[in-house]
Design an enzyme around this catalytic site. Sequence first.
Site, PDB file in Angstrom:
ATOM      1  N   CYS A  60       0.832  -1.207   0.000  1.00  0.00           N
ATOM      2  CA  CYS A  60       0.000   0.000   0.000  1.00  0.00           C
ATOM      3  C   CYS A  60       0.867   1.258   0.000  1.00  0.00           C
ATOM      4  CB  CYS A  60      -0.909  -0.018   1.228  1.00  0.00           C
ATOM      5  SG  CYS A  60      -2.045   1.379   1.280  1.00  0.00           S
ATOM      6  N   CYS A  64       0.395   4.937   7.017  1.00  0.00           N
ATOM      7  CA  CYS A  64      -0.237   4.693   8.321  1.00  0.00           C
ATOM      8  C   CYS A  64       0.769   3.969   9.229  1.00  0.00           C
ATOM      9  CB  CYS A  64      -1.509   3.859   8.152  1.00  0.00           C
ATOM     10  SG  CYS A  64      -2.599   4.519   6.862  1.00  0.00           S
ATOM     11  N   CYS A  67       0.505   0.244  10.334  1.00  0.00           N
ATOM     12  CA  CYS A  67       0.020  -0.772   9.391  1.00  0.00           C
ATOM     13  C   CYS A  67       1.103  -1.637   8.750  1.00  0.00           C
ATOM     14  CB  CYS A  67      -0.807  -0.110   8.290  1.00  0.00           C
ATOM     15  SG  CYS A  67      -1.617  -1.351   7.249  1.00  0.00           S
ATOM     16  N   CYS A 104     -16.233  -9.468   6.031  1.00  0.00           N
ATOM     17  CA  CYS A 104     -15.668  -8.170   5.671  1.00  0.00           C
ATOM     18  C   CYS A 104     -14.401  -8.348   4.836  1.00  0.00           C
ATOM     19  CB  CYS A 104     -15.354  -7.394   6.947  1.00  0.00           C
ATOM     20  SG  CYS A 104     -14.662  -5.764   6.595  1.00  0.00           S
ATOM     21  N   CYS A 136     -19.427  -6.722   4.094  1.00  0.00           N
ATOM     22  CA  CYS A 136     -18.800  -5.460   4.452  1.00  0.00           C
ATOM     23  C   CYS A 136     -17.502  -5.347   3.652  1.00  0.00           C
ATOM     24  CB  CYS A 136     -18.505  -5.468   5.950  1.00  0.00           C
ATOM     25  SG  CYS A 136     -17.606  -4.008   6.506  1.00  0.00           S
ATOM     26  N   CYS A 196     -19.523   1.743   9.346  1.00  0.00           N
ATOM     27  CA  CYS A 196     -18.690   1.150  10.393  1.00  0.00           C
ATOM     28  C   CYS A 196     -17.448   2.028  10.513  1.00  0.00           C
ATOM     29  CB  CYS A 196     -18.309  -0.274   9.991  1.00  0.00           C
ATOM     30  SG  CYS A 196     -17.072  -1.026  11.066  1.00  0.00           S
ATOM     31  N   ARG A 268     -17.574  -2.874  18.551  1.00  0.00           N
ATOM     32  CA  ARG A 268     -16.814  -4.097  18.234  1.00  0.00           C
ATOM     33  C   ARG A 268     -15.471  -4.148  18.958  1.00  0.00           C
ATOM     34  NH1 ARG A 268     -17.051  -3.922  12.864  1.00  0.00           N
ATOM     35  NH2 ARG A 268     -19.142  -4.705  13.133  1.00  0.00           N
TER      36      ARG A 268
HETATM   37  N1  SAM Z   1      -6.700   0.328   3.307  1.00  0.00           N
HETATM   38  C1  SAM Z   1      -7.978   0.550   3.844  1.00  0.00           C
HETATM   39  C2  SAM Z   1      -8.013   1.693   4.831  1.00  0.00           C
HETATM   40  O1  SAM Z   1      -6.974   2.091   5.346  1.00  0.00           O
HETATM   41  O2  SAM Z   1      -9.113   2.197   5.082  1.00  0.00           O
HETATM   42  C3  SAM Z   1      -8.605  -0.671   4.487  1.00  0.00           C
HETATM   43  C4  SAM Z   1      -7.762  -1.622   5.322  1.00  0.00           C
HETATM   44  S1  SAM Z   1      -7.047  -0.944   6.809  1.00  0.00           S
HETATM   45  C5  SAM Z   1      -5.896  -2.206   7.206  1.00  0.00           C
HETATM   46  C6  SAM Z   1      -8.373  -1.049   7.978  1.00  0.00           C
HETATM   47  C7  SAM Z   1      -8.114  -0.627   9.392  1.00  0.00           C
HETATM   48  O3  SAM Z   1      -7.367  -1.624  10.083  1.00  0.00           O
HETATM   49  C8  SAM Z   1      -7.307   0.623   9.645  1.00  0.00           C
HETATM   50  O4  SAM Z   1      -8.038   1.788   9.488  1.00  0.00           O
HETATM   51  C9  SAM Z   1      -6.898   0.448  11.098  1.00  0.00           C
HETATM   52  O5  SAM Z   1      -7.866   1.026  11.943  1.00  0.00           O
HETATM   53  C10 SAM Z   1      -6.877  -1.078  11.279  1.00  0.00           C
HETATM   54  N2  SAM Z   1      -5.507  -1.568  11.527  1.00  0.00           N
HETATM   55  C11 SAM Z   1      -4.527  -1.708  10.610  1.00  0.00           C
HETATM   56  N3  SAM Z   1      -3.393  -2.157  11.182  1.00  0.00           N
HETATM   57  C12 SAM Z   1      -3.658  -2.304  12.499  1.00  0.00           C
HETATM   58  C13 SAM Z   1      -2.874  -2.713  13.615  1.00  0.00           C
HETATM   59  N4  SAM Z   1      -1.592  -3.045  13.484  1.00  0.00           N
HETATM   60  N5  SAM Z   1      -3.461  -2.760  14.825  1.00  0.00           N
HETATM   61  C14 SAM Z   1      -4.770  -2.404  14.954  1.00  0.00           C
HETATM   62  N6  SAM Z   1      -5.552  -2.010  13.946  1.00  0.00           N
HETATM   63  C15 SAM Z   1      -5.007  -1.937  12.726  1.00  0.00           C
HETATM   64  C1  DTB Z   2     -11.169  -2.657  11.999  1.00  0.00           C
HETATM   65  O1  DTB Z   2     -11.489  -1.659  12.664  1.00  0.00           O
HETATM   66  N1  DTB Z   2     -10.287  -3.552  12.381  1.00  0.00           N
HETATM   67  C2  DTB Z   2     -10.098  -4.554  11.353  1.00  0.00           C
HETATM   68  C3  DTB Z   2     -11.130  -4.143  10.286  1.00  0.00           C
HETATM   69  N2  DTB Z   2     -11.669  -2.930  10.816  1.00  0.00           N
HETATM   70  C4  DTB Z   2     -10.730  -3.974   8.892  1.00  0.00           C
HETATM   71  C5  DTB Z   2      -8.690  -4.642  10.879  1.00  0.00           C
HETATM   72  C6  DTB Z   2      -7.703  -4.935  11.987  1.00  0.00           C
HETATM   73  C7  DTB Z   2      -6.368  -5.153  11.362  1.00  0.00           C
HETATM   74  C8  DTB Z   2      -5.334  -5.560  12.343  1.00  0.00           C
HETATM   75  C9  DTB Z   2      -3.993  -5.719  11.717  1.00  0.00           C
HETATM   76  C10 DTB Z   2      -3.918  -6.786  10.675  1.00  0.00           C
HETATM   77  O2  DTB Z   2      -4.390  -7.935  10.914  1.00  0.00           O
HETATM   78  O3  DTB Z   2      -3.343  -6.532   9.624  1.00  0.00           O
HETATM   79 FE1  SF4 Z   3      -2.799   1.232   3.409  1.00  0.00          FE
HETATM   80 FE2  SF4 Z   3      -2.698   0.078   5.793  1.00  0.00          FE
HETATM   81 FE3  SF4 Z   3      -3.115   2.677   5.617  1.00  0.00          FE
HETATM   82 FE4  SF4 Z   3      -5.048   0.975   4.809  1.00  0.00          FE
HETATM   83  S1  SF4 Z   3      -4.274   1.225   6.902  1.00  0.00           S
HETATM   84  S2  SF4 Z   3      -4.338   2.805   3.746  1.00  0.00           S
HETATM   85  S3  SF4 Z   3      -3.775  -0.705   4.021  1.00  0.00           S
HETATM   86  S4  SF4 Z   3      -1.249   1.594   4.969  1.00  0.00           S
END
Ligand code: SAM
Ligand code: DTB
Ligand code: SF4
Length: 333
Positions: A60, A64, A67, A104, A136, A196, A268
């Site tokens: 990506c 973030c 992430c 989802c 979702c 959500c 959640r």
């Molecule tokens: N790329 C899209 C976005 O950013 O909206 C969708 C996927 S993104 C991984 C969805 C959500 O996962 C993020 O907004 C964040 O709240 C959660 N998330 C990602 N990495 C995480 C982590 N290491 N621990 C907890 N939540 C995480």
């Molecule tokens: C949300 O709030 N938590 C989920 C879902 N929406 C998409 C994602 C959590 C991701 C945790 C890190 C991972 O497994 O990559």
């Molecule tokens: Fe990309 Fe992760 Fe950010 Fe979603 S949360 S936009 S997958 S870097």
Amino acid sequence: MTQNGLNTDIRTDWSLEEIKAIYNKPVLELIVEAANVHKQYQATGEVQVCTLLSVKTGGCSEDCAYCPQAARYNTGVDVHKLLQQEQVLASARRAKEGGSTRFCMGAAWREVRDNRDFDKVLDMVKGVNDLGLEVCCTLGMVNEYQAERLKEAGLYAYNHNLDTSEEHYDKIITTRTYDDRLGTINNVRKAGISVCSGGIIGLGETDEDRIGMLYTLSTLEQHPESVPVNALVPVKGTPLENQPRVSVWEMVRMIATARILMPKTMVRLSAGREQMDVTEQALCFLAGANSIFTGEKLLTTPNPDFDQDKAMFDLLGLSPRKSFKEETLPQTV
Ligand code: SAM
Ligand code: DTB
Ligand code: SF4
């Protein structure tokens, strides 16, 4: 006060001071208050069971800081392009067999683009919907037109998190703005899709930031139908890899405050359950959480498997919530 055109006592005019006073109550008092609200507005003992699948993983462009899927960090995540429809449907069937009612699909995209991959995701939405699951998606930013196309394909809910407060936001993400996030939430709402949106704790934010995020969520014109509260899963290679684990009391405080502010919303208990024992999770359910992700993986990180959660449900006397249940029933009490 009206919500969904109905007269209810659901408030969207909370002040920061009021939220601060709730959030800072002695924790046991806070739990009791949240449990009372939960009992008044929700079927206690029912927990919504959702399953996640990463349909496009890693690579990506965004930054973030939490992430594992951001291309700029070396996290060793197993990068793959968009899955095939059959793989997705097989996974959705497994989720359904495991007792899940919401499926989802997540994509490591900054935003949806009007290309072949989006067409494929629309087909996935149709296919999963045909299995009788609530579908979702979490695909990054969407415009009005894309939200409408998702709705037409049968999308039930869209996840797009605020992640943190507006003030803390630019310490976590610089490649898109808080307003971008609110814009996407607005587009989803306008298309008639269930919203959500929640956030993560443990990003180095202060209590004021947590209160600020809850303020933004609970003063939207209409509350999100679901609010995920994630505990940061620190992943090696990300800038937040050394963040200390959040305590259960911090999760409880967040969940209970969300429950009191947004009584009809599904709250959640999302990422972070793998690191919590059953007693800790029970406290979160008591504080008003009524939804979880099940299945051995979240998007890229581990999660308790179906059997473990089944045992927890049996022990705590919880039952899975039926799918397509009205999320914002008019108040009857
Ligand atoms: N790329 C899209 C976005 O950013 O909206 C969708 C996927 S993104 C991984 C969805 C959500 O996962 C993020 O907004 C964040 O709240 C959660 N998330 C990602 N990495 C995480 C982590 N290491 N621990 C907890 N939540 C995480
Ligand atoms: C949300 O709030 N938590 C989920 C879902 N929406 C998409 C994602 C959590 C991701 C945790 C890190 C991972 O497994 O990559
Ligand atoms: Fe990309 Fe992760 Fe950010 Fe979603 S949360 S936009 S997958 S870097």
